[in-house]
Scaffold this active site. Structure first.
Site, PDB file in Angstrom:
ATOM      1  CD  GLN A 147     -13.475  -9.209  14.464  1.00 20.09           C
ATOM      2  OE1 GLN A 147     -14.339  -9.402  15.309  1.00 20.09           O
ATOM      3  NE2 GLN A 147     -13.286  -8.017  13.923  1.00 20.09           N
ATOM      4  CD  GLU A 178     -12.273  -3.636   4.058  1.00 17.50           C
ATOM      5  OE1 GLU A 178     -11.325  -2.870   3.822  1.00 17.50           O
ATOM      6  OE2 GLU A 178     -12.173  -4.684   4.740  1.00 17.50           O
ATOM      7  CG  HIS A 188     -10.485  -2.850  -1.639  1.00 21.69           C
ATOM      8  ND1 HIS A 188      -9.946  -3.092  -0.394  1.00 21.69           N
ATOM      9  CD2 HIS A 188     -11.517  -1.991  -1.414  1.00 21.69           C
ATOM     10  CE1 HIS A 188     -10.608  -2.415   0.532  1.00 21.69           C
ATOM     11  NE2 HIS A 188     -11.581  -1.740  -0.058  1.00 21.69           N
TER      12      HIS A 188
HETATM   13  P1  FAD Z   1       2.717  -0.182  -0.751  1.00 21.09           P
HETATM   14  O1  FAD Z   1       2.236   1.212  -0.692  1.00 21.09           O
HETATM   15  O2  FAD Z   1       3.415  -0.642  -1.979  1.00 21.09           O
HETATM   16  O3  FAD Z   1       3.660  -0.434   0.504  1.00 21.09           O
HETATM   17  C1  FAD Z   1       4.105  -1.754   0.834  1.00 21.09           C
HETATM   18  C2  FAD Z   1       5.464  -1.711   1.505  1.00 21.09           C
HETATM   19  O4  FAD Z   1       6.445  -1.280   0.560  1.00 21.09           O
HETATM   20  C3  FAD Z   1       5.565  -0.747   2.672  1.00 21.09           C
HETATM   21  O5  FAD Z   1       6.394  -1.335   3.644  1.00 21.09           O
HETATM   22  C4  FAD Z   1       6.209   0.494   2.086  1.00 21.09           C
HETATM   23  O6  FAD Z   1       6.951   1.205   3.066  1.00 21.09           O
HETATM   24  C5  FAD Z   1       7.119  -0.117   1.029  1.00 21.09           C
HETATM   25  N1  FAD Z   1       7.286   0.744  -0.159  1.00 21.09           N
HETATM   26  C6  FAD Z   1       6.341   1.467  -0.790  1.00 21.09           C
HETATM   27  N2  FAD Z   1       6.860   2.092  -1.871  1.00 21.09           N
HETATM   28  C7  FAD Z   1       8.163   1.754  -1.904  1.00 21.09           C
HETATM   29  C8  FAD Z   1       9.234   2.083  -2.783  1.00 21.09           C
HETATM   30  N3  FAD Z   1       9.056   2.903  -3.825  1.00 21.09           N
HETATM   31  N4  FAD Z   1      10.466   1.537  -2.532  1.00 21.09           N
HETATM   32  C9  FAD Z   1      10.665   0.703  -1.489  1.00 21.09           C
HETATM   33  N5  FAD Z   1       9.682   0.374  -0.615  1.00 21.09           N
HETATM   34  C10 FAD Z   1       8.454   0.881  -0.824  1.00 21.09           C
HETATM   35  N6  FAD Z   1      -4.971  -6.490   0.741  1.00 21.09           N
HETATM   36  C11 FAD Z   1      -5.615  -7.304  -0.137  1.00 21.09           C
HETATM   37  O7  FAD Z   1      -5.044  -8.336  -0.553  1.00 21.09           O
HETATM   38  N7  FAD Z   1      -6.874  -7.015  -0.591  1.00 21.09           N
HETATM   39  C12 FAD Z   1      -7.537  -5.901  -0.205  1.00 21.09           C
HETATM   40  O8  FAD Z   1      -8.665  -5.665  -0.628  1.00 21.09           O
HETATM   41  C13 FAD Z   1      -6.904  -5.016   0.733  1.00 21.09           C
HETATM   42  N8  FAD Z   1      -7.508  -3.890   1.153  1.00 21.09           N
HETATM   43  C14 FAD Z   1      -6.846  -3.029   1.999  1.00 21.09           C
HETATM   44  C15 FAD Z   1      -7.472  -1.837   2.392  1.00 21.09           C
HETATM   45  C16 FAD Z   1      -6.829  -0.952   3.251  1.00 21.09           C
HETATM   46  C17 FAD Z   1      -7.514   0.343   3.643  1.00 21.09           C
HETATM   47  C18 FAD Z   1      -5.538  -1.267   3.763  1.00 21.09           C
HETATM   48  C19 FAD Z   1      -4.840  -0.337   4.715  1.00 21.09           C
HETATM   49  C20 FAD Z   1      -4.909  -2.448   3.384  1.00 21.09           C
HETATM   50  C21 FAD Z   1      -5.553  -3.333   2.498  1.00 21.09           C
HETATM   51  N9  FAD Z   1      -4.945  -4.522   2.072  1.00 21.09           N
HETATM   52  C22 FAD Z   1      -5.588  -5.363   1.197  1.00 21.09           C
HETATM   53  C23 FAD Z   1      -3.633  -4.916   2.609  1.00 21.09           C
HETATM   54  C24 FAD Z   1      -2.462  -4.435   1.715  1.00 21.09           C
HETATM   55  O9  FAD Z   1      -2.514  -5.072   0.464  1.00 21.09           O
HETATM   56  C25 FAD Z   1      -1.170  -4.784   2.446  1.00 21.09           C
HETATM   57  O10 FAD Z   1      -1.046  -4.031   3.617  1.00 21.09           O
HETATM   58  C26 FAD Z   1       0.098  -4.728   1.613  1.00 21.09           C
HETATM   59  O11 FAD Z   1       1.139  -5.367   2.359  1.00 21.09           O
HETATM   60  C27 FAD Z   1       0.592  -3.329   1.291  1.00 21.09           C
HETATM   61  O12 FAD Z   1      -0.182  -2.718   0.370  1.00 21.09           O
HETATM   62  P2  FAD Z   1       0.044  -1.144   0.028  1.00 21.09           P
HETATM   63  O13 FAD Z   1      -0.871  -0.837  -1.073  1.00 21.09           O
HETATM   64  O14 FAD Z   1       0.002  -0.340   1.257  1.00 21.09           O
HETATM   65  O15 FAD Z   1       1.566  -1.239  -0.512  1.00 21.09           O
END
Ligand code: FAD
Length: 304
Positions: free
Chosen positions: A213, A17, A77
């Site tokens: 970090q 990444e 992303h």
């Molecule tokens: P979701 O899958 O939507 O989950 C978020 C929260 O909502 C969780 O607590 C989950 O339990 C809950 N949830 C999910 N679905 C539902 C539902 N249907 N009903 C109720 N609750 C629900 N952030 C950036 O800004 N830019 C990036 O480039 C970036 N890259 C990332 C790469 C990786 C590999 C990872 C692990 C994270 C990255 N993030 C990035 C961080 C990420 O955006 C955050 O962790 C964010 O808070 C959650 O994103 P998600 O896609 O996991 O969300």
């Protein structure tokens, strides 16, 4: 090649990444990093999408350059929390039109002081469903997974159910949040298996090589810090060269163990530090090769 196909073709997928430089930093900086990363032969490189818009304009261009100028498979992303369907389609069409067919579909974090999403999507699952419906198999879609549960979700089982929904909506592969305790990852893998999550899961590994970090990691993602790791931080926090050395050794140790377990992929959070990535890749180069031999096949069945 789509990343879905990469996982079908290869027993073990090693990826990096990178993040776009801040708008005040020349874009060339990232190309210097990429010049070095290319030699390490990653299976793909992912490019983060800046929260709050600060660097996000640079993500598509860098993702396109990774693919077309460096000849490396590219994963862009994309966060949806502030996006409309129309904006999302414009961006995806631009990426597809320029040869990038892999999207990491994320929710992103709400800007401070905002309690509900402003855009058309509430959770990542909404983005995944939309993309799958609109683009079918023209793109490969990845999602984020959290071995220790997402920081906002108090119940890890609920979090896992949401993860399963995301996969059922059309995710082809998952990349995990960073973690420092492999045992927690193995427990998560077991639960994911029981929950019927059967797409490849790549383990996100971040070498901690400087003091700045540390605090960010703990406050932003809530990763548990094993005693062994805390000792290293305490001992070397104010000795930059020693901390770098120890951070590389720690990440290497994690990867060696993950490969022995039979993990399908390692996604190295390079933090744009190519020299750190180089040392880690060199430490595990033989293991990486053996994952494609008979031992790798055995591990496939033992560790999933
Ligand atoms: P979701 O899958 O939507 O989950 C978020 C929260 O909502 C969780 O607590 C989950 O339990 C809950 N949830 C999910 N679905 C539902 C539902 N249907 N009903 C109720 N609750 C629900 N952030 C950036 O800004 N830019 C990036 O480039 C970036 N890259 C990332 C790469 C990786 C590999 C990872 C692990 C994270 C990255 N993030 C990035 C961080 C990420 O955006 C955050 O962790 C964010 O808070 C959650 O994103 P998600 O896609 O996991 O969300």
């Amino acid at each position: 090649m789509k990343i879905k196909e990469l996982f079908e073709k290869k027993r073990f997928v090693f990826s990096f990444e990178i993040f776009p430089p801040k708008p005040t930093t020349p874009l060339e900086r990232i190309y210097n990093t990429l010049d070095e990363l290319k030699g390490l032969k990653p299976d793909f490189i992912s490019v983060t999408y800046g929260a709050g818009g600060s660097t996000r304009d640079r993500t598509p261009q860098i993702a396109i350059d990774v693919k077309n100028n460096y000849g490396i498979e590219s994963l862009a992303h994309l966060t949806c929390i502030e996006a409309t369907r129309e904006e999302t389609c414009d961006l995806i069409n631009f990426l597809i039109g320029n040869g990038v067919h892999n999207i990491l579909a994320l929710r992103g974090d709400l800007p401070q002081g905002q309690s509900a999403p402003k855009g058309d999507f509430r959770h990542a699952v909404d983005l995944v469903s939309f993309l799958r419906e609109k683009y079918g198999q023209a793109i490969s879609i990845g999602g984020a997974a959290y071995p220790e549960g997402h920081i906002e979700c108090e119940d890890p089982i609920k979090d896992l159910r949401y993860l399963k929904q995301k996969v059922d909506a059309g995710v082809d592969f998952l990349i995990t949040q960073l973690f420092f305790d492999n045992e927690l990852f193995y427990r998560f893998m077991e639960r994911a298996d029981i929950a019927g999550i059967n797409v490849p899961i790549s383990a996100g590994i971040m070498p901690v090589v400087n003091k700045n970090q540390i605090e960010r990691i703990v406050t932003l993602c809530g990763a548990s810090l094993p005693q062994k790791f805390v000792r290293i931080l305490h001992r070397y926090a104010d000795e930059p060269r020693s901390l770098e050395e120890a951070g590389i050794a720690y990440a290497t140790d994690q990867i060696v163990d993950l490969i022995a377990f039979g993990v399908r992929g390692i996604h190295l959070y390079t933090m744009n530090k190519a020299h750190v990535a180089r040392r880690i890749v060199s430490n595990v180069s033989t293991l990486r090769e053996t994952m494609h031999g008979p031992k790798g096949e055995e591990a496939l069945y033992e560790g999933r």
